[in-house]
Scaffold this motif. Structure first.
Motif: not given
Length: 162
Positions: A14, A16, A65, A68-70, A73, A126, A128
């Motif tokens: 991944y 970013h 990660a 799964e890019h979600r 963070r 996850r 947020y």
């Protein structure tokens, strides 16, 4: 047409973009296949360069990660990276400061092990941001952590809800 090339051990799953001309990468190291964080300067496409790399765990380290890019963070206005990592010794959300000029600074971990009946339910999946707080989620529960201090301000244990 290929303009530049950079050979590094391991591989990234991944990438970013940060800071307009930098890339954060998550992948595997080429040495022990632990989790590898890399920071690259791609401001000159003809001469990309590695700024820093940081290896976490060993061959048994895993992170959602990677696939799964979600699960990844990055909070750009605070230069903070939150990454769920499972090693032989811990199962937590790892927190890193990221300085685009020099690299990674491990800041701590957010764990749900105290809420979990099993290690698999403690896996933070996850995270947020809401204002100054980070909400971390696992099958065991939800934690609310102040981003400046990494101290929990609230926890909801879902295993007790049954």
């Amino acid at each position: 047409r290929m303009r530049g090339e950079l050979e590094v051990p391991g591989f990234s799953t991944y990438l970013h973009p940060i800071d307009g001309q930098k890339l954060l990468a998550v992948g595997r190291s080429g040495i022990d296949f632990g989790i590898k964080l890399s920071l690259f300067d791609v401001s000159d496409p003809d001469w990309p360069r590695a700024i820093d790399e940081y290896n976490e765990g060993g061959g048994a380290a895993e992170s959602e990660a990677l696939t799964e890019h979600r699960a990844f963070r990055y909070i750009d206005d605070q230069n903070l990276l939150f990454l769920p990592i499972t090693t032989a010794f811990s199962d937590s959300l790892h927190v890193y400061g990221v300085d685009p000029g020099w690299g990674f600074d491990p800041r701590g971990q957010i764990s749900h092990s105290g809420m979990a009946e099993s290690s698999s339910s403690a896996t933070v999946r996850r995270a947020y941001r809401v204002g100054d707080f980070l909400y971390a989620y696992s099958a065991a529960g939800v934690s609310v952590t102040h981003m400046d201090t990494l101290q929990d301000v609230a926890r909801i244990d879902l295993t007790d809800a049954n």
